[in-house]
Design an enzyme around this catalytic site. Structure first.
Site, PDB file in Angstrom:
ATOM      1  N   HIS A   1      -2.386   7.453   7.174  1.00 32.92           N
ATOM      2  CA  HIS A   1      -1.489   8.326   6.421  1.00 32.92           C
ATOM      3  C   HIS A   1      -1.877   9.694   5.758  1.00 32.92           C
ATOM      4  CE1 HIS A   1       2.546   6.473   6.266  1.00 32.92           C
ATOM      5  NE2 HIS A   1       1.891   5.260   5.754  1.00 32.92           N
TER       6      HIS A   1
ATOM      7  N   HIS B   1      -4.299   1.355   7.844  1.00 35.05           N
ATOM      8  CA  HIS B   1      -2.755   2.184   7.612  1.00 35.05           C
ATOM      9  C   HIS B   1      -2.900   3.231   6.710  1.00 35.05           C
ATOM     10  CE1 HIS B   1       1.799   1.674   8.014  1.00 35.05           C
ATOM     11  NE2 HIS B   1       1.696   2.235   6.897  1.00 35.05           N
ATOM     12  N   GLU B   2      -3.319   2.918   5.278  1.00 31.75           N
ATOM     13  CA  GLU B   2      -2.925   3.886   4.377  1.00 31.75           C
ATOM     14  C   GLU B   2      -3.929   5.310   4.871  1.00 31.75           C
ATOM     15  OE1 GLU B   2      -0.764   3.721   2.755  1.00 31.75           O
ATOM     16  OE2 GLU B   2      -0.449   1.523   2.855  1.00 31.75           O
TER      17      GLU B   2
ATOM     18  N   CYS C   1       6.073  -0.052   7.790  1.00 28.31           N
ATOM     19  CA  CYS C   1       5.592   1.097   6.834  1.00 28.31           C
ATOM     20  C   CYS C   1       6.779   1.537   5.870  1.00 28.31           C
ATOM     21  CB  CYS C   1       5.466   2.317   7.837  1.00 28.31           C
ATOM     22  SG  CYS C   1       4.966   3.907   6.804  1.00 28.31           S
ATOM     23  N   LEU C   2       6.457   1.647   4.776  1.00 26.89           N
ATOM     24  CA  LEU C   2       7.856   2.129   3.860  1.00 26.89           C
ATOM     25  C   LEU C   2       8.184   3.344   4.145  1.00 26.89           C
ATOM     26  CD1 LEU C   2       5.971   1.164   0.533  1.00 26.89           C
ATOM     27  CD2 LEU C   2       7.660   0.001   1.372  1.00 26.89           C
TER      28      LEU C   2
ATOM     29  N   GLY D   1       0.676  -1.254   0.039  1.00 22.45           N
ATOM     30  CA  GLY D   1      -0.094  -0.034   0.062  1.00 22.45           C
ATOM     31  C   GLY D   1       0.841   1.352   0.021  1.00 22.45           C
TER      32      GLY D   1
ATOM     33  N   GLN E   1       3.229  10.069   1.115  1.00 25.80           N
ATOM     34  CA  GLN E   1       4.634   9.207   1.078  1.00 25.80           C
ATOM     35  C   GLN E   1       5.472   9.595  -0.013  1.00 25.80           C
ATOM     36  OE1 GLN E   1       2.651   5.127   2.023  1.00 25.80           O
ATOM     37  NE2 GLN E   1       4.366   5.158   3.176  1.00 25.80           N
TER      38      GLN E   1
HETATM   39 ZN    ZN Z   1       2.950   3.524   5.736  1.00 30.35          ZN
END
Ligand code: ZN
Length: 165
Positions: free
Chosen positions: A134, A130-131, A88-89, A46, A51
């Site tokens: 963000h 999660h997304e 998380c990226l 995701g 991000q």
């Molecule tokens: Zn994330």
């Protein structure tokens, strides 16, 4: 299409509330294409627009059924609880056991401007939450219990991450 660098912990764009998309035009279509390519390259399941430094309410995900997009999404229903080693990226190579609702339903728009809903447990439920977090400027660390959160922030700072905060 283009692969964008992923913003990491400490970048203020990750703490900002994303702006709702008013008009789904070519620039949004291009953004979604770039986000999907960036997500696959990472690789991740995701990605939210902040991000890659774009503070717009757009998220993409793929939990194994192909790439999906949600514009202006909100979580509209949750139930149960599930603790999962979440990463998380934007906080690369770190995982924490994070408790969240085990099932979630999200509503948003697709690229045609139609209302769509996704719902699920396990990975899909987790990714939706999660997304969408963000898009409200919330990182997974903020979902940790207070003491665990303090310890995680201390570790990240000791490693030189998040120096802007
Ligand atoms: Zn994330």
């Amino acid at each position: 299409m283009a692969i964008f660098p992923i913003r990491t912990f400490g970048d203020p764009v990750l703490r900002s509330t994303a702006t709702a998309v008013d008009v789904i035009d070519e620039s949004i279509e291009r953004l979604v294409e770039d986000m999907i390519e960036t997500m696959y390259a990472a690789p991740g399941v995701g990605l939210a627009a902040p991000q890659i430094g774009i503070s717009k309410a757009v998220a993409v995900f793929d939990v194994g059924d192909g790439a999906e997009v949600l514009i202006n999404p909100e979580i509209i229903e949750t139930r149960d609880e599930w603790t999962f080693e979440e990463g998380c990226l934007s906080v690369p190579d770190r995982y924490w056991p994070i408790e969240r609702p085990g099932w979630a339903r999200a509503r948003g728009l697709n690229l045609d401007g139609e209302e769509v809903e996704y719902e699920g447990d396990e990975l899909l439920g987790r990714v939706l939450q999660h997304e969408i977090d963000h898009l409200h400027g919330i990182l997974l660390i903020e979902r940790l219990e207070k003491n665990d959160r303090k310890a995680a922030l201390r570790d990240l700072r000791n490693e030189g991450l998040g120096l802007l905060q």
